[in-house]
Design a protein around this motif. Structure first.
Motif, PDB file in Angstrom:
ATOM      1  N   LEU A  69       0.608  17.347   1.603  1.00  0.00           N
ATOM      2  CA  LEU A  69       1.313  17.157   2.867  1.00  0.00           C
ATOM      3  C   LEU A  69       2.797  16.937   2.589  1.00  0.00           C
ATOM      4  CD1 LEU A  69      -1.267  14.863   4.691  1.00  0.00           C
ATOM      5  CD2 LEU A  69      -0.883  17.306   5.028  1.00  0.00           C
ATOM      6  N   THR A  70       3.648  17.544   3.428  1.00  0.00           N
ATOM      7  CA  THR A  70       5.087  17.520   3.201  1.00  0.00           C
ATOM      8  C   THR A  70       5.725  16.240   3.730  1.00  0.00           C
ATOM      9  OG1 THR A  70       5.152  19.941   3.407  1.00  0.00           O
ATOM     10  CG2 THR A  70       7.236  18.776   3.599  1.00  0.00           C
ATOM     11  N   LEU A  71       6.318  15.461   2.834  1.00  0.00           N
ATOM     12  CA  LEU A  71       7.016  14.250   3.254  1.00  0.00           C
ATOM     13  C   LEU A  71       8.364  14.614   3.872  1.00  0.00           C
ATOM     14  CD1 LEU A  71       4.851  13.079   1.298  1.00  0.00           C
ATOM     15  CD2 LEU A  71       6.529  11.340   0.694  1.00  0.00           C
ATOM     16  N   ALA A  72       8.726  13.873   4.924  1.00  0.00           N
ATOM     17  CA  ALA A  72       9.969  14.173   5.641  1.00  0.00           C
ATOM     18  C   ALA A  72      10.805  12.909   5.821  1.00  0.00           C
ATOM     19  CB  ALA A  72       9.651  14.808   6.992  1.00  0.00           C
ATOM     20  N   TYR A 126       0.943   8.647  -2.857  1.00  0.00           N
ATOM     21  CA  TYR A 126       0.092   9.378  -3.795  1.00  0.00           C
ATOM     22  C   TYR A 126      -0.963  10.197  -3.042  1.00  0.00           C
ATOM     23  CZ  TYR A 126      -3.141  10.372  -7.617  1.00  0.00           C
ATOM     24  OH  TYR A 126      -3.953  11.004  -8.518  1.00  0.00           O
ATOM     25  N   TYR A 127      -1.578   9.589  -2.032  1.00  0.00           N
ATOM     26  CA  TYR A 127      -2.608  10.273  -1.246  1.00  0.00           C
ATOM     27  C   TYR A 127      -2.019  11.473  -0.503  1.00  0.00           C
ATOM     28  CZ  TYR A 127      -6.096  11.143   2.380  1.00  0.00           C
ATOM     29  OH  TYR A 127      -7.014  11.743   3.226  1.00  0.00           O
ATOM     30  N   THR A 135       7.928   3.052   6.905  1.00  0.00           N
ATOM     31  CA  THR A 135       7.458   4.130   7.777  1.00  0.00           C
ATOM     32  C   THR A 135       7.693   5.446   7.059  1.00  0.00           C
ATOM     33  OG1 THR A 135       7.905   2.881   9.797  1.00  0.00           O
ATOM     34  CG2 THR A 135       7.695   5.273  10.010  1.00  0.00           C
ATOM     35  N   THR A 136       6.617   6.117   6.744  1.00  0.00           N
ATOM     36  CA  THR A 136       6.669   7.400   6.043  1.00  0.00           C
ATOM     37  C   THR A 136       6.428   8.528   7.047  1.00  0.00           C
ATOM     38  OG1 THR A 136       5.851   6.401   3.999  1.00  0.00           O
ATOM     39  CG2 THR A 136       5.637   8.796   4.206  1.00  0.00           C
ATOM     40  N   ASN A 137       7.334   9.491   7.059  1.00  0.00           N
ATOM     41  CA  ASN A 137       7.195  10.643   7.941  1.00  0.00           C
ATOM     42  C   ASN A 137       6.570  11.806   7.182  1.00  0.00           C
ATOM     43  OD1 ASN A 137       8.827   9.856  10.528  1.00  0.00           O
ATOM     44  ND2 ASN A 137      10.088   9.203   8.801  1.00  0.00           N
ATOM     45  N   GLN A 171       0.803  -1.223   0.000  1.00  0.00           N
ATOM     46  CA  GLN A 171       0.000   0.000   0.000  1.00  0.00           C
ATOM     47  C   GLN A 171       0.836   1.273   0.000  1.00  0.00           C
ATOM     48  OE1 GLN A 171      -2.708  -0.783   3.441  1.00  0.00           O
ATOM     49  NE2 GLN A 171      -4.312  -0.684   1.885  1.00  0.00           N
ATOM     50  N   HIS A 172       2.146   1.113  -0.037  1.00  0.00           N
ATOM     51  CA  HIS A 172       3.030   2.273   0.094  1.00  0.00           C
ATOM     52  C   HIS A 172       2.813   3.315  -0.997  1.00  0.00           C
ATOM     53  CE1 HIS A 172       6.973   4.289  -0.833  1.00  0.00           C
ATOM     54  NE2 HIS A 172       6.723   4.715   0.393  1.00  0.00           N
TER      55      HIS A 172
END
Length: 212
Positions: free
Chosen positions: A159-162, A152-153, A171-173, A146-147
């Motif tokens: 939203l800012t990815l970190a 994409y969502y 694990t997505t921040n 589902q990553h």
């Protein structure tokens, strides 16, 4: 409602020539009065031959420290217009030094006020303005399957990815405004059928472009 904390996006210089006089505004971000004074001294040293080096600065989340100087110009014609230009832009933690090289033509009190005000305002526009917002870092753990859909969502929601960490799962921040965190977490779980593990991982101040 608390006013947003605004400051300049970057240091800059802007020059205007008015009736042969050069007005050069140097802007810098500062955190303390000592930093403001040091910047003023640096500009003065670099412009020893200038007729005037006038300045103003605002320091503190609520502008606890405010100073201005006409540096030899008629009283009220330089320092205050510089300060008011910074205040009009609702800036914090910023110092402005306007260096004047006299061109031989007197401008009068009104002309000086306009000159110092205008060059400062134009310098602010050139520097750009950012808003400091307090944000939470969310750690979102998701399966590899589902990553891609998660990323994409998140981008779709601006939203800012970190950064990401890879292990058994991914694990997505992501950074979110504190006031929006609860709704965002709920929407994420609804979108992914409660298959995410979401943890709050501390907060920090983040700067975003500001358009008045």
């Amino acid at each position: 409602m608390e006013q947003p904390f605004l400051t300049i996006a970057q240091a800059t210089k802007f020059e205007l020539i008015i009736k042969k006089s050069r007005f050069i505004c140097a802007l810098q971000r500062v955190e303390t009065e000592e930093e403001a004074q040091a910047f003023i001294k640096t500009v003065q040293t670099a412009n020893r031959k200038a007729t005037h080096n006038c300045f103003a600065y605002l320091v503190g989340d609520h502008d606890q420290v405010q100073r201005e100087s006409d540096n030899g110009e008629p009283s009220g014609t330089a320092g205050i217009p510089i300060l008011e230009s910074l205040q009009l832009a609702k800036l914090h933690n910023v110092v402005a030094v306007v260096t004047r090289y006299f061109g031989g033509i007197k401008l009068g009190a009104g002309g000086l006020i306009r000159a110092y005000s205008n060059v400062t305002t134009k310098a602010v526009h050139q520097a750009g303005i950012v808003q400091r917002v307090k944000q939470l870092r969310l750690q979102i753990t998701v399966s590899y399957r589902q990553h891609d859909a998660l990323v994409y969502y998140l981008k779709e929601q601006h939203l800012t990815l970190a950064g990401e960490e890879y292990g058994v799962n991914v694990t997505t921040n992501v950074f979110v405004n504190e006031g929006d965190a609860t709704n965002i977490m709920t929407n994420l779980q609804n979108r992914f059928n409660d298959q995410l593990i979401i943890k709050k991982a501390g907060s920090h101040f983040h700067e975003v472009p500001y358009q008045p």
